[in-house]
Design a protein around this motif. Structure first.
Motif, PDB file in Angstrom:
ATOM      1  N   ASP A  83      -1.823  -9.840   4.005  1.00 14.31           N
ATOM      2  CA  ASP A  83      -2.515  -8.633   4.449  1.00 14.31           C
ATOM      3  C   ASP A  83      -1.860  -7.427   3.778  1.00 14.31           C
ATOM      4  N   TYR A  84      -2.633  -6.364   3.611  1.00 15.76           N
ATOM      5  CA  TYR A  84      -2.058  -5.163   3.008  1.00 15.76           C
ATOM      6  C   TYR A  84      -2.652  -3.915   3.643  1.00 15.76           C
ATOM      7  N   SER A  85      -1.919  -2.813   3.515  1.00 17.42           N
ATOM      8  CA  SER A  85      -2.474  -1.495   3.808  1.00 17.42           C
ATOM      9  C   SER A  85      -2.076  -0.571   2.668  1.00 17.42           C
ATOM     10  N   CYS A  86      -2.948   0.377   2.375  1.00 18.91           N
ATOM     11  CA  CYS A  86      -2.693   1.341   1.310  1.00 18.91           C
ATOM     12  C   CYS A  86      -3.282   2.670   1.762  1.00 18.91           C
ATOM     13  N   GLU A  87      -2.398   3.603   2.112  1.00 22.02           N
ATOM     14  CA  GLU A  87      -2.833   4.893   2.637  1.00 22.02           C
ATOM     15  C   GLU A  87      -2.015   6.000   1.992  1.00 22.02           C
ATOM     16  N   GLY A  88      -2.627   7.170   1.873  1.00 17.31           N
ATOM     17  CA  GLY A  88      -1.909   8.292   1.300  1.00 17.31           C
ATOM     18  C   GLY A  88      -2.788   9.514   1.225  1.00 17.31           C
ATOM     19  N   GLY A  89      -2.681  10.219   0.103  1.00 17.85           N
ATOM     20  CA  GLY A  89      -3.439  11.445  -0.071  1.00 17.85           C
ATOM     21  C   GLY A  89      -4.857  11.182  -0.537  1.00 17.85           C
ATOM     22  N   ALA A  90      -5.502  12.247  -1.014  1.00 21.76           N
ATOM     23  CA  ALA A  90      -6.887  12.140  -1.465  1.00 21.76           C
ATOM     24  C   ALA A  90      -7.006  11.226  -2.675  1.00 21.76           C
ATOM     25  N   THR A  91      -5.996  11.244  -3.552  1.00 19.25           N
ATOM     26  CA  THR A  91      -5.970  10.370  -4.727  1.00 19.25           C
ATOM     27  C   THR A  91      -4.833   9.380  -4.559  1.00 19.25           C
ATOM     28  N   GLY A  93      -2.315   6.367  -5.588  1.00 22.75           N
ATOM     29  CA  GLY A  93      -1.732   5.891  -6.821  1.00 22.75           C
ATOM     30  C   GLY A  93      -0.318   5.368  -6.596  1.00 22.75           C
ATOM     31  N   ASP A  94       0.127   4.531  -7.542  1.00 22.83           N
ATOM     32  CA  ASP A  94      -0.766   3.973  -8.556  1.00 22.83           C
ATOM     33  C   ASP A  94      -1.512   2.749  -8.003  1.00 22.83           C
ATOM     34  N   GLY A  95      -0.770   1.828  -7.425  1.00 21.03           N
ATOM     35  CA  GLY A  95      -1.329   0.602  -6.892  1.00 21.03           C
ATOM     36  C   GLY A  95      -0.212  -0.387  -6.652  1.00 21.03           C
ATOM     37  N   PHE A  96      -0.580  -1.649  -6.420  1.00 25.70           N
ATOM     38  CA  PHE A  96       0.434  -2.673  -6.183  1.00 25.70           C
ATOM     39  C   PHE A  96       0.038  -3.944  -6.924  1.00 25.70           C
ATOM     40  N   SER A  97       0.997  -4.844  -7.080  1.00 26.18           N
ATOM     41  CA  SER A  97       0.742  -6.087  -7.805  1.00 26.18           C
ATOM     42  C   SER A  97       1.374  -7.257  -7.083  1.00 26.18           C
ATOM     43  N   VAL A  98       0.828  -8.433  -7.343  1.00 23.91           N
ATOM     44  CA  VAL A  98       1.461  -9.695  -6.982  1.00 23.91           C
ATOM     45  C   VAL A  98       1.560 -10.491  -8.276  1.00 23.91           C
ATOM     46  N   TYR A  99       2.722 -11.069  -8.526  1.00 19.79           N
ATOM     47  CA  TYR A  99       2.914 -11.763  -9.794  1.00 19.79           C
ATOM     48  C   TYR A  99       3.761 -13.007  -9.592  1.00 19.79           C
ATOM     49  N   VAL A 100       3.676 -13.915 -10.566  1.00 18.99           N
ATOM     50  CA  VAL A 100       4.559 -15.079 -10.595  1.00 18.99           C
ATOM     51  C   VAL A 100       5.206 -15.152 -11.968  1.00 18.99           C
ATOM     52  N   ILE A 101       6.464 -15.594 -11.972  1.00 18.31           N
ATOM     53  CA  ILE A 101       7.180 -15.834 -13.221  1.00 18.31           C
ATOM     54  C   ILE A 101       7.516 -17.322 -13.296  1.00 18.31           C
ATOM     55  N   ASP A 102       7.960 -17.747 -14.464  1.00 17.48           N
ATOM     56  CA  ASP A 102       8.459 -19.110 -14.638  1.00 17.48           C
ATOM     57  C   ASP A 102       9.640 -19.304 -13.688  1.00 17.48           C
ATOM     58  N   GLY A 103       9.542 -20.314 -12.814  1.00 16.96           N
ATOM     59  CA  GLY A 103      10.550 -20.506 -11.783  1.00 16.96           C
ATOM     60  C   GLY A 103      11.914 -20.910 -12.300  1.00 16.96           C
ATOM     61  N   ALA A 104      12.040 -21.226 -13.597  1.00 20.93           N
ATOM     62  CA  ALA A 104      13.346 -21.544 -14.168  1.00 20.93           C
ATOM     63  C   ALA A 104      14.161 -20.286 -14.448  1.00 20.93           C
ATOM     64  N   HIS A 105      13.548 -19.122 -14.282  1.00 21.22           N
ATOM     65  CA  HIS A 105      14.195 -17.851 -14.603  1.00 21.22           C
ATOM     66  C   HIS A 105      14.307 -16.992 -13.350  1.00 21.22           C
ATOM     67  N   MET A 185     -13.467  -2.787  -7.897  1.00 21.47           N
ATOM     68  CA  MET A 185     -13.610  -2.970  -6.455  1.00 21.47           C
ATOM     69  C   MET A 185     -14.200  -1.690  -5.881  1.00 21.47           C
ATOM     70  N   PRO A 186     -15.462  -1.709  -5.455  1.00 25.78           N
ATOM     71  CA  PRO A 186     -16.067  -0.486  -4.904  1.00 25.78           C
ATOM     72  C   PRO A 186     -15.224   0.084  -3.764  1.00 25.78           C
ATOM     73  N   GLY A 187     -14.875   1.355  -3.888  1.00 26.91           N
ATOM     74  CA  GLY A 187     -14.049   1.985  -2.868  1.00 26.91           C
ATOM     75  C   GLY A 187     -12.569   1.777  -3.053  1.00 26.91           C
ATOM     76  N   GLY A 188     -12.185   0.899  -3.988  1.00 30.58           N
ATOM     77  CA  GLY A 188     -10.779   0.675  -4.261  1.00 30.58           C
ATOM     78  C   GLY A 188     -10.069  -0.082  -3.157  1.00 30.58           C
ATOM     79  N   PHE A 189      -8.759   0.096  -3.115  1.00 28.86           N
ATOM     80  CA  PHE A 189      -7.926  -0.665  -2.191  1.00 28.86           C
ATOM     81  C   PHE A 189      -7.301   0.254  -1.145  1.00 28.86           C
ATOM     82  N   HIS A 190      -8.123   1.147  -0.617  1.00 25.28           N
ATOM     83  CA  HIS A 190      -7.702   2.011   0.478  1.00 25.28           C
ATOM     84  C   HIS A 190      -7.955   1.272   1.786  1.00 25.28           C
ATOM     85  N   ALA A 191      -6.906   1.084   2.596  1.00 24.81           N
ATOM     86  CA  ALA A 191      -7.075   0.343   3.852  1.00 24.81           C
ATOM     87  C   ALA A 191      -5.927   0.658   4.789  1.00 24.81           C
ATOM     88  N   ASP A 192      -6.254   0.836   6.076  1.00 21.44           N
ATOM     89  CA  ASP A 192      -5.212   0.868   7.096  1.00 21.44           C
ATOM     90  C   ASP A 192      -5.157  -0.515   7.742  1.00 21.44           C
TER      91      ASP A 192
END
Length: 513
Positions: A83-91, A93-105, A185-192
């Motif tokens: 689950d996520y929330s993203c709240e702030g001002g009128a604009t 920014g920037d955003g958030f990420s989920v990533y995976v790397i090679d598990g040997a590192h 994504m229409p409306g972006g990722f703004h969510a409480d």
């Protein structure tokens, strides 16, 4: 592919010690004061705050990373739910990420700002300000501001793309991180938190799927559909293990970026289909049918079907039919619908919930269902269902009351257990002249032949159903003046009589015979 070391970095690119692989499911709520897995690293502005993992505060030029420095297998596929929330001002920014790397590192955080903590940050197409992660395999950016898609965040890309889920491929430090694909994504990722925004990222057989859901759309919207990561230019083979990271960044545009209720698990596609009547009459018996199946790639030994049962339904009956190796557990309707099911890959189950609508009920009945698994991630496009039934009161209703019961020891061909009922017929709005009462009975049960009736017996129960009717036009039912009907049933024994409930009991108005 070999991963170069960053010249200015003192961090070792390979994990300095051998860490035992994490076992699925990996669950971290981030709602407590500490994390449950000691291998989490909270870096930069990332912290546990207010019942969630806060990657950035709502302030300028922040960067936060949460990195799980413990490998987990990629062999059977991986699904990441949170689950996520993203709240702030009128604009935002920037955003958030989920990533995976090679598990040997292991890795340091990736670039700030538009790189969303995964890829490279550049001040111009040729000048790298900050390197990306080490041994990155794929980064999925949920980008409100839009710079993750530009050449300033890695190799390739184009114009700024606000409100976009974007995918950058494999890279390490100053090399790679190609732009692969993106969907607006229409409306972006703004969510409480009240919105219930949820993201599911799956990597199965080298293919990427991303889905977004919330309370208004529990089955979710497919954003990235089975994208071929393994076949994309510059992508290495899928590593044997992954390590997981979350990251977020702000610049002049800011936002709180928060995560909670993380679950990393093996995927199983378990679609659900639900059906039931659109209309019905009070007093009638109705059935809702729910079908689930497991399309793989993994078994789901602990699947659970849960749902809501309309309060207007009585005399509930829950059944489950398993096929192709599925095993139905012990179901319950005591506090809503609950049915555990062992669902191996390729198996299916059909669940029926039957009930009688309260004779006085008028309005809407809504039955819901959802199939989940504590140990697996359900990646199906539709994992929940809902059916609403509009209920009207029929011209005539019938209400039963048991007024007595006793053993009957004679005559020889009429021995058994007798239950005496008073069936009260009530007209809804208009006078009812011709009527019938119908219900089902257990085997070897019939109307007591020792009872004298004034009504007409059309079926006495020997075929499993009883039908009685008015004999003429003198036994009418006036609105506000109910008509009592005395009826005795002869059951084979007291045990077989059970609670004496008359199944599928209802009355109907009929045309004159």
């Amino acid at each position: 592919m070999p991963y170069p070391a960053e010249e200015d970095s003192t961090m070792t690119t390979y994990a300095p010690v051998t860490i035992q692989q994490a076992q699925f499911p990996i669950v971290e709520s981030f709602t407590q004061d500490t994390v449950t897995n000691p291998h989490w690293q909270l870096l930069g502005s990332a912290r546990l705050n207010g019942g969630s993992l806060e990657l950035t505060p709502n302030a300028n030029s922040q960067a936060g990373t949460a990195f799980l420095d413990q490998p987990f297998s990629s062999r059977l596929g991986v699904t990441i739910d949170f689950d996520y929330s993203c709240e702030g001002g009128a604009t935002l920014g920037d955003g958030f990420s989920v990533y995976v790397i090679d598990g040997a590192h292991t890795t340091q955080p990736g670039g700030r700002g538009g790189a969303l903590g995964y890829s490279i940050t550049k001040s111009s197409p040729e000048h790298i300000v900050a390197p990306g992660v080490t041994a990155g395999f794929v980064g999925v950016g949920f980008d409100n501001f839009g710079n993750f898609a530009t050449p300033l965040a890695g190799t390739g890309g184009g114009a700024q793309r606000p409100n976009t889920v974007g995918v950058r491929g494999a890279g390490s430090l100053r090399e790679g991180f190609s732009w692969l694909t993106g969907v607006q994504m229409p409306g972006g990722f703004h969510a409480d938190w009240e919105r219930g925004a949820h993201i599911q990222v799956s990597i199965i057989g080298g293919r990427l799927t991303v889905r977004h859901a919330d309370k208004t759309n529990p089955n979710g919207t497919l954003l990235i559909d089975d994208f071929d990561l393994a076949g994309a230019d510059g992508q290495p083979p899928v590593p044997e293990t992954f390590k997981l990271g979350f990251a977020a960044g702000t610049g002049a545009a800011t936002a709180y970026h928060r995560i909670r209720n993380l679950k990393v698990s093996l995927p199983a596609e378990i679609p659900l289909e639900m059906s039931g009547p659109q209309t019905a009459q009070s007093g009638h018996r109705i059935t809702y049918t729910i079908s689930v199946q497991n399309l793989g790639p993994n078994d789901a030994p602990d699947a659970v079907l849960d749902g809501t049962v309309p309060t207007g339904l009585t005399d509930l009956e829950l059944t489950c039919q398993a096929e192709n190796g599925a095993v139905c557990g012990t179901g319950s309707v005591r506090d809503g619908l609950h049915m555990p099911i062992d669902l191996p890959k390729g198996s299916k189950a059909t669940i029926n919930l039957a009930g009688t609508i309260d004779p006085q009920y008028e309005g809407r009945l809504t039955c819901t269902s959802m199939i989940t698994s504590p140990s697996r991630a359900n990646t199906a496009e539709r994992h929940s269902g809902s059916v609403t039934t509009d209920v009207d009161r029929p011209p005539v209703t019938v209400t039963p009351v048991i007024v007595g019961q006793w053993p009957q020891t004679w005559p020889e061909d009429a021995k058994g257990w007798v239950i005496s009922y008073e069936l009260t017929l009530a007209a809804h709005e208009q006078r009812v002249v011709w009527w019938e009462i119908r219900f089902d009975v257990p085997a070897r049960t019939r109307i007591n032949p020792q009872q004298t009736q004034w009504y007409k017996v059309i079926k006495d129960g020997t075929d499993g159903s009883v039908v009685i009717a008015t004999p003429d036009d003198t036994h009418t039912i006036e609105p506000g003046t109910p008509l009592p009907v005395a009826l005795q049933l002869l059951y084979p024994s007291q045990h077989e009589a059970g609670d004496g409930i008359l199944r599928n009991l209802h009355a109907i108005e009929v045309t004159r015979p």
